[in-house]
Design an enzyme around this catalytic site. Structure first.
Site, short mmCIF file in Angstrom:
data_model
loop_
_atom_site.label_atom_id
_atom_site.label_comp_id
_atom_site.label_asym_id
_atom_site.label_seq_id
_atom_site.Cartn_x
_atom_site.Cartn_y
_atom_site.Cartn_z
CD GLN A 50 -2.82 -1.28 0.25
OE1 GLN A 50 -3.27 -0.28 -0.28
NE2 GLN A 50 -3.16 -2.51 -0.13
N GLY A 51 0.34 2.32 -0.51
CA GLY A 51 1.05 3.59 -0.42
C GLY A 51 1.85 3.95 -1.66
CB CYS A 52 3.14 2.31 -4.53
SG CYS A 52 4.17 1.49 -3.33
CD GLN A 53 0.67 8.39 -9.18
OE1 GLN A 53 1.03 8.31 -10.35
NE2 GLN A 53 0.68 9.52 -8.52
CB SER A 54 2.82 2.01 -9.88
OG SER A 54 3.96 2.18 -9.07
#
Ligand SMILES: Cc1ncc(COP(=O)(O)O)c(C=O)c1O
Lengths: 137, 409
Positions: A50-54
């Site tokens: 979690q926490g990534c744009q991709s």
């Protein structure tokens, strides 16, 4: 196998040869492209960071007292980053990983040069690797 | 106005990023600030810095005047009938939350319905969901077609006497197409349904005449129309605002406070609880003046049209690019282009283009339902302002091609 310290130093050395950020990206893109294939069935939500744009998936396995990581991402630069992390930490013992400060990431300028959203993603990747190490201490 | 002349008015534009000239194409997220806006905020802070509406001393009187004169500026910008119908907020999000919550408390009952469109920003979805949950109402969705046009023909069939309000964006921050607001309002009103228009993008590109359009509520943010951050506007029809209970309680919004019960201030103070953003509200004046000026300026409009046509051609006719929000004609489109490049992740492109000096938006753009509608995890968006040039558009197209090649190779 090279020591953790040696591997990190080699990466810092590699990165220092690139002045331009576009060249650093080229390097990461190469790493991303060369990352070994990750099985589709392991692209599950519990392996998603979690926490990534991709989207980034990280899987781990313990063999002979060492942790082996595999990973994938739908974005190539992110894939390069996770590939870089894996190349350093895969095959190390849990205590080696858990005790590491991950400082080389700052040294190669990755943290500052990625957008905050991406820097978040990077922080999440590192946190996941640490958690996995902690669970296997 | 010449483009160089406009660029002079925005000091942030002359900076370099990574040793390259900044190409700022993320205007739909927030515009750059006018120097007159920066000066205005500074003057307020250095001069008329006092809390408004309260004290009788000189500074307070001046600050109050600057604040209230801005209400007149907004009144003329939106062609509002009465000053009482203009409420200052912190932005579009605050405006819509206020409207949804208070309208819901006054008019929405269990079994009622509320409609939003599929192309709404999260700010025009979640406040309605919250209100519907609280009031026991149902949220329904007006869909868009593959080109990004609202399926307004379906609207009449969706409306019933239970439909209390429809919330729709004037222009989607993803699709960049002008929605037929007047037609939507007239269909809704014929069935007794009220309409809130999200003008976050619309206020920038052409604005609105609320009396002519007939919408019941209109919301916009200052920071997207060249003003300071942290200020916004909610327009609401007087009879609705009067029937709605207050949103927040506090200083200024009251008439008399007794432990036995409180009476409220008349409009618009009833909805302006607490100390207002008196340093930033006045920046709306020079900002809206500039926005009106460029919207009227034939030279600026011709230049924007040229850029729209150019980018529609480059992004709309490439086999490798999927453009979202394909207009029937240029006049329908604002200079805002969301797209995906075949086989390349939007985030990778945004990161590389950033290093080339180009600021773009990538990701879900606060419109996850729309991403799902088009079956993508995100998009890349270039949004252009009157200070952007054709050379910048050409440089962007060239860099996009280069970046895509670099990622594919
Ligand atoms: C169409 C639309 N609605 C609402 C918003 C929310 O505006 P703000 O964040 O200024 O409240 C935006 C801004 O991103 C927008 O583009």
């Amino acid at each position: 196998m090279k020591s953790l310290q040696e591997v990190k130093e080699a990466i810092v050395e590699d990165f220092s040869t690139y002045d331009e950020w576009l060249d650093k990206y080229e390097y990461l893109i190469e790493l991303g492209k060369n990352l070994s294939a990750y099985p589709e069935e392991k692209k599950t939500d519990d392996r998603l960071i979690q926490g990534c744009q991709s989207r980034v998936w990280l899987d781990s396995e313990v063999r002979d007292g060492r942790i082996w990581f595999t990973a994938d991402s739908d974005a190539i630069i992110t894939k390069g980053i996770i590939s870089l992390l894996i190349s350093v930490y895969s095959g190390r013992t849990a205590s080696e990983i858990y005790g590491d400060d991950f400082g080389f990431i700052t040294e190669i300028g990755l943290k500052e040069n990625l957008s905050p959203t991406r820097a978040n993603g990077l922080a999440s990747m590192i946190a996941r690797i640490k958690t996995i190490a902690e669970e296997n201490l | 106005m010449k483009v160089e002349e406009i660029r002079q008015m925005f000091p942030a534009l002359s900076q370099e990023v990574y040793g390259k000239k900044l190409v700022y194409f993320d205007n739909a997220a927030t515009s750059q600030r006018l120097s007159s806006v920066i000066e205005c905020q500074k003057d307020c802070a250095l001069g008329a810095n006092a809390n408004i509406h309260r004290a009788v001393h000189k500074l307070a009187v001046e600050a109050t005047k600057a604040y209230e004169d801005t209400r007149d500026a907004v009144k003329s910008f939106l062609n509002v009938g009465s000053r009482d119908e203009i409420i200052f907020t912190s932005g579009t999000t605050h405006s819509i939350n206020l409207a949804a919550s208070c309208f819901g408390n006054a008019f929405v009952n269990p079994g009622d319905e509320v409609i939003v469109s599929e192309s709404e920003h999260h700010s025009n979805i979640v406040p309605w969901q919250l209100m519907c949950n609280r009031r026991g109402a149902t949220l329904r969705v007006l869909p868009v077609d593959n080109d990004g046009h609202l399926l307004v023909d379906l609207l009449e069939g969706m409306l019933s006497e239970r439909t209390k309000i429809l919330a729709v964006t004037q222009i989607s921050n993803v699709l960049g197409i002008r929605n037929p607001i007047e037609r939507i309002v007239s269909i809704c009103h014929s069935k007794g349904c009220k309409v809130l228009v999200d003008g976050a993008q619309g206020a920038v590109h052409g604005g609105i005449d609320v009396q002519e359009t007939g919408c019941d509520f209109y919301a916009f943010s200052g920071h997207k129309v060249y003003a300071a951050t942290g200020v916004g506007v909610l327009y609401g029809k007087k009879e609705l605002l009067e029937a709605m209970p207050p949103y927040m309680g506090g200083g200024e919004m009251i008439d008399h406070v007794r432990f036995s019960g409180t009476t409220y201030a008349p409009l618009p103070e009833k909805f302006e609880a607490g100390t207002q953003n008196f340093l930033s509200v006045p920046t709306l004046r020079p900002a809206l003046e500039f926005a009106q000026e460029v919207n009227k300026d034939a030279e600026v409009q011709a230049r924007q049209k040229e850029i729209i046509d150019y980018l529609l051609d480059k992004l709309g006719n490439s086999p490798e690019i999927r453009l979202f929000g394909v207009p029937r004609g240029t006049e329908e489109k604002i200079p805002l282009f969301s797209f995906c490049v075949e086989g390349v992740h939007h985030e990778d492109l945004a990161l590389i283009l950033d290093k080339m000096g180009i600021a773009l938006r990538s990701g879900q753009m606060c419109a996850e339902p729309l991403m799902d509608r088009f079956g993508v995890t995100g998009m890349l968006r270039a949004s252009i302002a009157p200070y952007n040039t054709m050379e910048e558009a050409e440089y962007f197209v060239k860099c996009l091609d280069k970046a895509a090649k670099m990622l594919r190779a």
